[in-house]
Design a protein around this motif. Structure first.
Motif, PDB file in Angstrom:
ATOM      1  N   MET A 140       3.797   9.976 -14.179  1.00 15.81           N
ATOM      2  CA  MET A 140       2.709   9.633 -13.270  1.00 15.81           C
ATOM      3  C   MET A 140       3.253   9.047 -11.968  1.00 15.81           C
ATOM      4  SD  MET A 140       0.219   7.992 -16.193  1.00 15.81           S
ATOM      5  CE  MET A 140      -0.918   7.187 -15.060  1.00 15.81           C
ATOM      6  N   THR A 141       4.284   8.208 -12.105  1.00 14.44           N
ATOM      7  CA  THR A 141       4.905   7.602 -10.922  1.00 14.44           C
ATOM      8  C   THR A 141       5.553   8.662 -10.041  1.00 14.44           C
ATOM      9  OG1 THR A 141       5.312   5.536 -12.128  1.00 14.44           O
ATOM     10  CG2 THR A 141       6.620   5.922 -10.144  1.00 14.44           C
ATOM     11  N   LEU A 142       6.250   9.617 -10.657  1.00 16.40           N
ATOM     12  CA  LEU A 142       6.870  10.697  -9.895  1.00 16.40           C
ATOM     13  C   LEU A 142       5.813  11.568  -9.219  1.00 16.40           C
ATOM     14  CD1 LEU A 142       9.725  11.741 -12.353  1.00 16.40           C
ATOM     15  CD2 LEU A 142       9.943  10.459 -10.215  1.00 16.40           C
TER      16      LEU A 142
ATOM     17  N   TRP B 275       5.781   0.818  -2.656  1.00 19.39           N
ATOM     18  CA  TRP B 275       6.184  -0.569  -2.892  1.00 19.39           C
ATOM     19  C   TRP B 275       5.174  -1.271  -3.799  1.00 19.39           C
ATOM     20  CZ3 TRP B 275      10.012  -3.773  -3.037  1.00 19.39           C
ATOM     21  CH2 TRP B 275       9.791  -5.148  -3.000  1.00 19.39           C
ATOM     22  N   ASN B 276       3.893  -1.042  -3.554  1.00 14.95           N
ATOM     23  CA  ASN B 276       2.861  -1.655  -4.391  1.00 14.95           C
ATOM     24  C   ASN B 276       2.992  -1.206  -5.847  1.00 14.95           C
ATOM     25  OD1 ASN B 276       1.889  -2.885  -2.126  1.00 14.95           O
ATOM     26  ND2 ASN B 276       0.052  -1.634  -1.927  1.00 14.95           N
ATOM     27  N   LEU B 277       3.319   0.058  -6.046  1.00 13.68           N
ATOM     28  CA  LEU B 277       3.475   0.564  -7.408  1.00 13.68           C
ATOM     29  C   LEU B 277       4.732  -0.004  -8.061  1.00 13.68           C
ATOM     30  CD1 LEU B 277       2.361   2.305  -9.634  1.00 13.68           C
ATOM     31  CD2 LEU B 277       3.519   4.288  -8.631  1.00 13.68           C
TER      32      LEU B 277
ATOM     33  N   ILE C 235      -7.222  11.224  -3.545  1.00 11.99           N
ATOM     34  CA  ILE C 235      -6.422  11.518  -4.736  1.00 11.99           C
ATOM     35  C   ILE C 235      -5.128  10.717  -4.723  1.00 11.99           C
ATOM     36  CG2 ILE C 235      -5.103  13.322  -5.917  1.00 11.99           C
ATOM     37  CD1 ILE C 235      -7.280  15.299  -5.065  1.00 11.99           C
ATOM     38  N   VAL C 236      -4.514  10.580  -3.544  1.00  8.54           N
ATOM     39  CA  VAL C 236      -3.279   9.797  -3.421  1.00  8.54           C
ATOM     40  C   VAL C 236      -3.507   8.356  -3.863  1.00  8.54           C
ATOM     41  CG1 VAL C 236      -1.589   8.838  -1.813  1.00  8.54           C
ATOM     42  CG2 VAL C 236      -2.275  11.224  -1.592  1.00  8.54           C
TER      43      VAL C 236
ATOM     44  N   TYR D 148      -2.121   6.344  -7.427  1.00  3.77           N
ATOM     45  CA  TYR D 148      -1.342   5.101  -7.440  1.00  3.77           C
ATOM     46  C   TYR D 148      -2.104   3.987  -8.157  1.00  3.77           C
ATOM     47  CZ  TYR D 148       2.365   6.668  -4.253  1.00  3.77           C
ATOM     48  OH  TYR D 148       3.448   7.298  -3.699  1.00  3.77           O
ATOM     49  N   ALA D 149      -3.407   3.878  -7.889  1.00  9.84           N
ATOM     50  CA  ALA D 149      -4.208   2.817  -8.488  1.00  9.84           C
ATOM     51  C   ALA D 149      -4.268   2.944 -10.002  1.00  9.84           C
ATOM     52  CB  ALA D 149      -5.616   2.828  -7.898  1.00  9.84           C
TER      53      ALA D 149
END
Length: 229
Positions: free
Chosen positions: A19-21, A44-46, A107-108, A112-113
């Motif tokens: 998911m991060t990638l 950075w937030n992630l 979607i972006v 991330y959220a």
């Protein structure tokens, strides 16, 4: 090795990495198309949202018998935990832009959220399990609920007052002053408590729904339940 790759923890970690990638690829593609770094801060937030999961994973992987050491790790964990739901408020940055359609930016941000929120909820579930070794269920539930309201207060501090987790070291007196004054004069800071209470209620509903679904799935896959099918 096979037991490791088949463990639920390995699978959820692998999913979170994927998911991060995916999130990273969305932001990189956005930069490639628009040549602007508008949403690069989400990376950075992630990263910050991963820190509480890393801390709770440490508690899961290693047996810490000292209550003092365990308490210190949990204190550090709660300082970083608000970074997980914080990304939800990055929806404030959603607006029509000429270079990228708004649906793509939606979607972006949601990607991330959601990834950050799942990291946070899994870490909270880890902490809950460790606390259950020392406290009764009702006490643990009360602590978890208070953690979520503390987190929503932390989100307010970060979003509206622009404090972050590092400021506990960089500017502790300024942070302390902003916190204390809101407890001494609560009626003068209705926005603070409106955000804290409503977001705290929302996070509690979201977490306990997450936990209920998780526990229900675990009961379904138990061998005795499978034999009864």
């Amino acid at each position: 090795m096979k037991q490791l790759t088949e463990s639920p923890r390995f699978k959820i970690t692998l999913l979170l990495i994927s998911m991060t990638l995916f999130c990273l690829s969305l932001s990189v593609f956005r930069y490639y198309i628009s040549e602007t770094k508008v949403f690069f801060f989400l990376n950075w937030n992630l990263f910050l949202a991963w820190i509480p999961l890393a801390l709770s994973s440490f508690l899961v992987a290693f047996t810490i018998r000292s209550k003092i050491s365990l308490s210190l790790i949990i204190v550090v964990w709660i300082l970083f935990f608000p970074n997980s739901p914080y990304i939800l408020t990055d929806l404030f940055h959603l607006k029509v832009r000429s270079t990228i359609p708004i649906w793509y930016d939606l979607i972006v941000i949601l990607s991330y959220a959601w990834t950050g929120l799942v990291c946070g909820f899994i870490s909270l579930n880890d902490i809950e399990k460790r606390l259950s070794e020392y406290c009764q269920g009702t006490v643990v539930n009360g602590i978890v609920i208070s953690f979520l309201f503390m987190s929503s207060f932390g989100v307010y501090l970060g979003r509206f007052l622009r404090w972050n987790s590092w400021d506990i070291l960089n500017n502790p007196f300024g942070l302390f002053n902003d916190i204390v004054v809101r407890f001494i004069y609560p009626l003068e800071y209705t926005k603070t408590w409106g955000v804290t209470i409503l977001m705290g209620v929302l996070l509690n509903f979201m977490y306990f729904t997450f936990k209920l679904v998780k526990n229900n799935n675990e009961r379904i896959v138990q061998p005795e339940n499978i034999n009864n099918l």
